[in-house]
Scaffold this motif. Structure first.
Motif, PDB file in Angstrom:
ATOM      1  N   ALA A  92       0.739  -1.256  -0.023  1.00  0.00           N
ATOM      2  CA  ALA A  92      -0.047   0.064   0.087  1.00  0.00           C
ATOM      3  C   ALA A  92       0.698   1.345  -0.027  1.00  0.00           C
ATOM      4  CB  ALA A  92      -0.785  -0.032   1.156  1.00  0.00           C
ATOM      5  N   LEU A  93       1.955   1.065   0.529  1.00  0.00           N
ATOM      6  CA  LEU A  93       2.892   2.085   0.679  1.00  0.00           C
ATOM      7  C   LEU A  93       3.698   2.587  -0.635  1.00  0.00           C
ATOM      8  CD1 LEU A  93       4.488   2.153   4.119  1.00  0.00           C
ATOM      9  CD2 LEU A  93       3.331   4.055   3.338  1.00  0.00           C
ATOM     10  N   GLY A  94       3.695   1.407  -1.445  1.00  0.00           N
ATOM     11  CA  GLY A  94       4.350   1.529  -2.905  1.00  0.00           C
ATOM     12  C   GLY A  94       5.674   0.731  -2.555  1.00  0.00           C
ATOM     13  N   GLY A  95       5.985   0.131  -1.631  1.00  0.00           N
ATOM     14  CA  GLY A  95       7.187  -0.462  -1.156  1.00  0.00           C
ATOM     15  C   GLY A  95       7.847   0.185  -0.492  1.00  0.00           C
ATOM     16  N   VAL A  96       9.203  -0.458   0.260  1.00  0.00           N
ATOM     17  CA  VAL A  96       9.948   0.261   1.199  1.00  0.00           C
ATOM     18  C   VAL A  96      11.328   0.307   0.514  1.00  0.00           C
ATOM     19  CG1 VAL A  96      10.150  -1.938   2.409  1.00  0.00           C
ATOM     20  CG2 VAL A  96      10.756   0.503   3.555  1.00  0.00           C
ATOM     21  N   LYS A  97      12.117   1.759   0.373  1.00  0.00           N
ATOM     22  CA  LYS A  97      13.370   1.831   0.110  1.00  0.00           C
ATOM     23  C   LYS A  97      14.133   1.705   1.069  1.00  0.00           C
ATOM     24  CE  LYS A  97      15.811   4.733  -2.964  1.00  0.00           C
ATOM     25  NZ  LYS A  97      16.150   6.024  -3.684  1.00  0.00           N
ATOM     26  N   ILE A  98      15.488   0.695   0.883  1.00  0.00           N
ATOM     27  CA  ILE A  98      16.442   0.554   1.861  1.00  0.00           C
ATOM     28  C   ILE A  98      17.690   0.083   1.403  1.00  0.00           C
ATOM     29  CG2 ILE A  98      14.802  -0.351   3.580  1.00  0.00           C
ATOM     30  CD1 ILE A  98      15.778  -3.298   3.215  1.00  0.00           C
TER      31      ILE A  98
END
Length: 549
Positions: free
Chosen positions: A307-313
């Motif tokens: 829902a957040l569009g993925g998480v960038k790490i």
């Protein structure tokens, strides 16, 4: 000399000639009618009711203008209040009762603006326009209705979605007061897999936030932490007089299931007795008063990330997507895939694996990765992301999140979260890299309390010495042990390049062909299939060295 009476005009039987083109367009030319139509549309867009006042029903126009000016005044007051008392405005939108008032007001405003536009169309009298202009004006009116009434209606829909999510996730109750100037919340990632009895929180993190500045710190408690004491006055002391201490069977994450299944009467008013017990245990371990909890169902965690569009790490090292544990012994089949190092955006499926995988590494590697995921999600929770994906976030959140935080105080917490985004996030783990590996089995609680207070109340940083007050440093002198060095990833120099294994200070020789194979997913998979655990343990040891992307 004339004695005739003065000339008196008498009413004529002919129709009155109406020459005002704005109110009576019949006598106007075709170009004037077109200009009039666009003028009335513009007036309705900018000040609903003004078109009726100049060209239609004045009584209706005055009523619509009064409503318009009232809405303008309320909106302006809201903007001013947002900058002066942001928490008040956010609480107004997140409180279930006041948010319903906003929803109704937006719906009525959307309907009223649409009625005014339709009335304006009647005043324009499209039949008097040229065919081409008639279609153009009608199309423009439809577009303006979508942009105005449609936007208001969609806003009401979004607020209603958020209201439903809030009432589903959070509790109605009195507001919380900060303790020693801070809010302390327990965040757990719960897992109720098919092979487990009840839900066990494998991710246990206390988030402490300064109530004034928003400065936040996270403290990770390993799932295998033992000998946990409880908060003073906890009912758990009646059942566990020596704390949760019975050897390997009493690791901290089993307390949730144990209390839920056997001692639910200890917390008769708690919405989740297992969570209440975990709060008392976390408070006793850290020496803090835990005021609320948030429990995330890890089975649905991927939906929230999507829902957040993925998480960038910045993935620190290779992470396996473990194969099935066919016999329930902890021996998995070879991985079904690998998460590669480097900066990347993980979807929900891979983010969940990244947070849960612990094959060939320790729980502490996993704790570090979970902290990275949490920090990355906080960094991505900007207003733009939340607004554009609000409905999906709310729908996913209502499925996977449970909390006892008071719904009427969410605006204040949201304001604190915005402040927290502007400051670095401090971290502490009750295990490697902050404590020895065996610390979770034989913890020193006085040391834990000291380290926690140092984390939450750091000593003020002294300003650097000026050039005129110090002498030039001797290049050969050893570094000041009180000055912390920049963190260096094992196996690299201070630039992040692979370090030379020669003597310190020696020049790096020209690159030589290496006999070691290139680390690829195929190579790691071959090691897993061959059962070469020693090599995998060495190669995957860096997969906790991650950061926000």
């Amino acid at each position: 000399m004339s004695f005739s009476s003065p000339k008196v005009s008498h009413a004529s039987n002919r129709p009155q000639v109406l020459t005002n083109p704005v109110r009576f367009p019949e006598s106007a030319s075709a170009p004037a009618r077109s200009k009039r139509a666009w003028l009335l549309l513009l007036l309705t867009l900018l000040a609903p009711g003004s078109a009726q006042l100049v060209a239609g029903d004045k009584r209706f126009g005055r009523l619509a203008l009064r409503v318009t000016f009232t809405v303008w005044a309320v909106a302006l007051a809201g903007v001013v209040l947002f900058f002066l008392r942001r928490e008040t405005v956010l609480n107004f939108f997140t409180n279930p009762l006041t948010s319903m008032v906003i929803i109704v007001a937006l719906a009525v405003a959307a309907l009223g603006w649409a009625v005014v536009f339709l009335n304006t169309l009647a005043i324009i009298k499209p039949g008097l326009l040229a065919p081409g202009m008639r279609a153009l004006v009608s199309g423009a009116l439809v577009v303006l209705m979508v942009l105005t009434s449609g936007t208001l209606a969609y806003g009401a829909y979004l607020i209603n979605s958020g209201r439903n999510a809030i009432t589903s996730i959070f509790q109605a109750g009195p507001e919380m007061d900060p303790v020693d100037g801070r809010y302390n919340f327990l965040v757990m990632g719960g897992d109720a897999g098919e092979e487990r009895t009840g839900r066990r929180p494998d991710s246990i993190v206390v988030i402490s936030v300064d109530a004034a500045t928003g400065q936040a710190a996270t403290i990770s408690i390993p799932r295998n932490f033992q000998n946990a004491p409880f908060s003073p006055g906890s009912p758990l002391w009646e059942v566990y007089p020596d704390g949760y201490s019975c050897g390997d069977e009493c690791i901290i994450n089993s307390l949730y299931t144990d209390v839920t299944g056997q001692h639910a009467e200890l917390y008769p008013d708690a919405p989740d007795v297992g969570a209440a017990a975990m709060m008392d245990a976390a408070g006793g371990i850290l020496g803090l008063e835990i005021q609320g909890y948030v429990l995330v169902d890890m089975a649905g965690f991927s939906e929230l990330i999507d829902a957040l569009g993925g998480v960038k790490i910045n993935v620190g090292g290779w992470v396996p997507l473990s194969g099935d544990d066919v016999y329930g012994t902890g021996d998995h089949l070879p991985p079904t895939g690998w998460i590669t190092p480097g900066v990347q955006t993980l979807d929900g499926y891979h983010a969940l694996w990244y947070a849960r995988s612990r094959e060939w590494v320790t729980d502490y590697h996993r704790s570090q990765r979970q902290q990275c995921i949490q920090a990355a999600m906080l960094a991505q929770m900007d207003p733009g992301t939340v607004l554009t994906k609000f409905n999906a976030i709310a729908a996913a959140g209502s499925k996977v999140i449970e909390s006892d935080l008071p719904s009427g105080q969410l605006g204040s917490f949201a304001s604190l979260a915005l402040k927290s985004k502007q400051q670095p996030l401090s971290r502490l783990t009750l295990g490697p890299p902050d404590f020895p590996l065996e610390f979770s089995t034989y913890p020193d609680f006085e040391l834990i309390h000291t380290r926690v207070q140092e984390l939450l109340n750091p000593a003020p940083v002294e300003p650097p010495a000026t050039a005129d007050s110090t002498t030039a440093a001797d290049p050969a002198a050893p570094a000041d042990p009180a000055t912390p060095a920049d963190p260096v990833v094992p196996g690299t120099d201070d630039t992040g390049v692979e370090a030379d294994s020669g003597a310190p200070g020696a020049q790096t020789p020209a690159p030589q062909p290496s006999s070691s194979p290139e680390i690829t997913a195929e190579y790691l998979q071959a090691l897993a299939v061959a059962g070469d655990e020693a090599t995998l343990l060495s190669l995957l040891d860096s997969n906790g060295n991650c950061s926000v992307g």
